[in-house]
Enzyme design. Structure first.
Site, PDB file in Angstrom:
ATOM      1  N   GLY A 100       0.819  -1.201   0.000  1.00 14.83           N
ATOM      2  CA  GLY A 100       0.000   0.000   0.000  1.00 14.83           C
ATOM      3  C   GLY A 100       0.852   1.249   0.000  1.00 14.83           C
ATOM      4  O   GLY A 100       2.023   1.225  -0.377  1.00 14.83           O
ATOM      5  N   CYS A 101       0.290   2.346   0.440  1.00 16.23           N
ATOM      6  CA  CYS A 101       1.013   3.620   0.491  1.00 16.23           C
ATOM      7  C   CYS A 101       2.293   3.478   1.293  1.00 16.23           C
ATOM      8  O   CYS A 101       2.286   2.980   2.417  1.00 16.23           O
ATOM      9  CB  CYS A 101       0.115   4.697   1.109  1.00 16.23           C
ATOM     10  SG  CYS A 101       0.952   6.265   1.367  1.00 16.23           S
ATOM     11  N   PHE A 102       3.409   3.939   0.733  1.00 16.01           N
ATOM     12  CA  PHE A 102       4.688   3.731   1.413  1.00 16.01           C
ATOM     13  C   PHE A 102       4.865   4.574   2.667  1.00 16.01           C
ATOM     14  O   PHE A 102       5.741   4.296   3.489  1.00 16.01           O
ATOM     15  CB  PHE A 102       5.885   3.920   0.478  1.00 16.01           C
ATOM     16  CG  PHE A 102       5.870   5.105  -0.442  1.00 16.01           C
ATOM     17  CD1 PHE A 102       5.176   6.272  -0.147  1.00 16.01           C
ATOM     18  CD2 PHE A 102       6.574   5.059  -1.641  1.00 16.01           C
ATOM     19  CE1 PHE A 102       5.184   7.360  -1.006  1.00 16.01           C
ATOM     20  CE2 PHE A 102       6.603   6.155  -2.522  1.00 16.01           C
ATOM     21  CZ  PHE A 102       5.907   7.298  -2.198  1.00 16.01           C
TER      22      PHE A 102
END
Length: 229
Positions: A49-51
């Protein structure tokens, strides 16, 4: 970036008690197979997902010396946020995790990954974010890492730890490209940003609660590492 913030800001304003909301957590058992001959330092690249949140979790983990946000799976010329956001570059938002195997094992790194970092049963999405750039993926840097990771996924699937099959893709790392400077240490620098407050701070809180022996309060930041070099 703007769309992500707008959607999450709206969701948070409508959700009371959002501080520790985030996603569901599944505490998974440790891997039956772990590394037996650890090196002095190892690197593995993890996408979930979003880092921002992935980086935030590992920056608070003991034994980790560096956690850098970036892109893996695509070509150098497309390794930029604006292009990767299109979802057709082959890149995944990912985090390069460097750790000391004598202080924290690869197995524990992966246990945290499957327990609090993300939901490995979501295909090409994570939480509110959709697209191949948000896929669940492990990019290994050695045959030993690949063996441990594949055995762990098989173990968790066999035990039916999740109600759905794990979709995490495991492959050898070809190249990791660090993300733009403004993405580094994002969760630490922007704790009140709606997306961070709603989705990412709970991940770090869950690390402290589920893995208290592996949690450290002061994160290892990319900016501090650069300043000391």
């Amino acid at each position: 970036m703007k769309l992500r913030q707008i959607l999450l800001a709206t969701a948070i304003l409508l959700a009371p008690g959002f501080a520790l909301a985030g996603e569901d957590v599944t505490m998974v058992p440790p891997p039956a197979l772990d590394q037996t001959t650890p090196a002095k330092s190892e690197t593995i690249v993890l996408a979930g997902g979003c880092f921002w949140g992935v980086q935030g979790v590992y920056q608070h983990m003991k034994g980790v010396s560096s956690a850098v946000s970036g892109y893996s799976g695509g070509k150098k010329e497309t390794a930029s946020y604006e292009i990767v956001s299109g979802g057709d570059t082959g890149h995944a938002e990912s985090v390069e995790v460097t750790f000391d195997p004598k202080a924290v094992s690869l197995g524990k790194i992966l246990q945290v990954y499957f327990s609090v970092v993300h939901n490995p049963t979501e295909l090409n999405r994570q939480g509110p974010d959709s697209g191949t750039q948000y896929r669940s993926a492990i990019f290994t840097t050695s045959a030993d890492q690949e063996k441990v990771a594949k055995a762990y996924v098989a173990q968790l699937d066999k035990a039916k730890v999740y109600s759905d099959p794990i979709v995490t893709k495991i492959s050898s790392l070809e190249k990791f490209y660090p993300a733009e400077a403004y993405h580094q240490d994002y969760a630490t620098i922007n704790p009140t940003q709606p997306y961070i407050a709603y989705y990412d701070l709970p991940k770090i809180e869950n690390l402290s609660k589920l893995f208290p022996q592996d949690y450290r309060d002061k994160p290892i930041l990319v900016s501090e590492a650069k300043a000391s070099n």
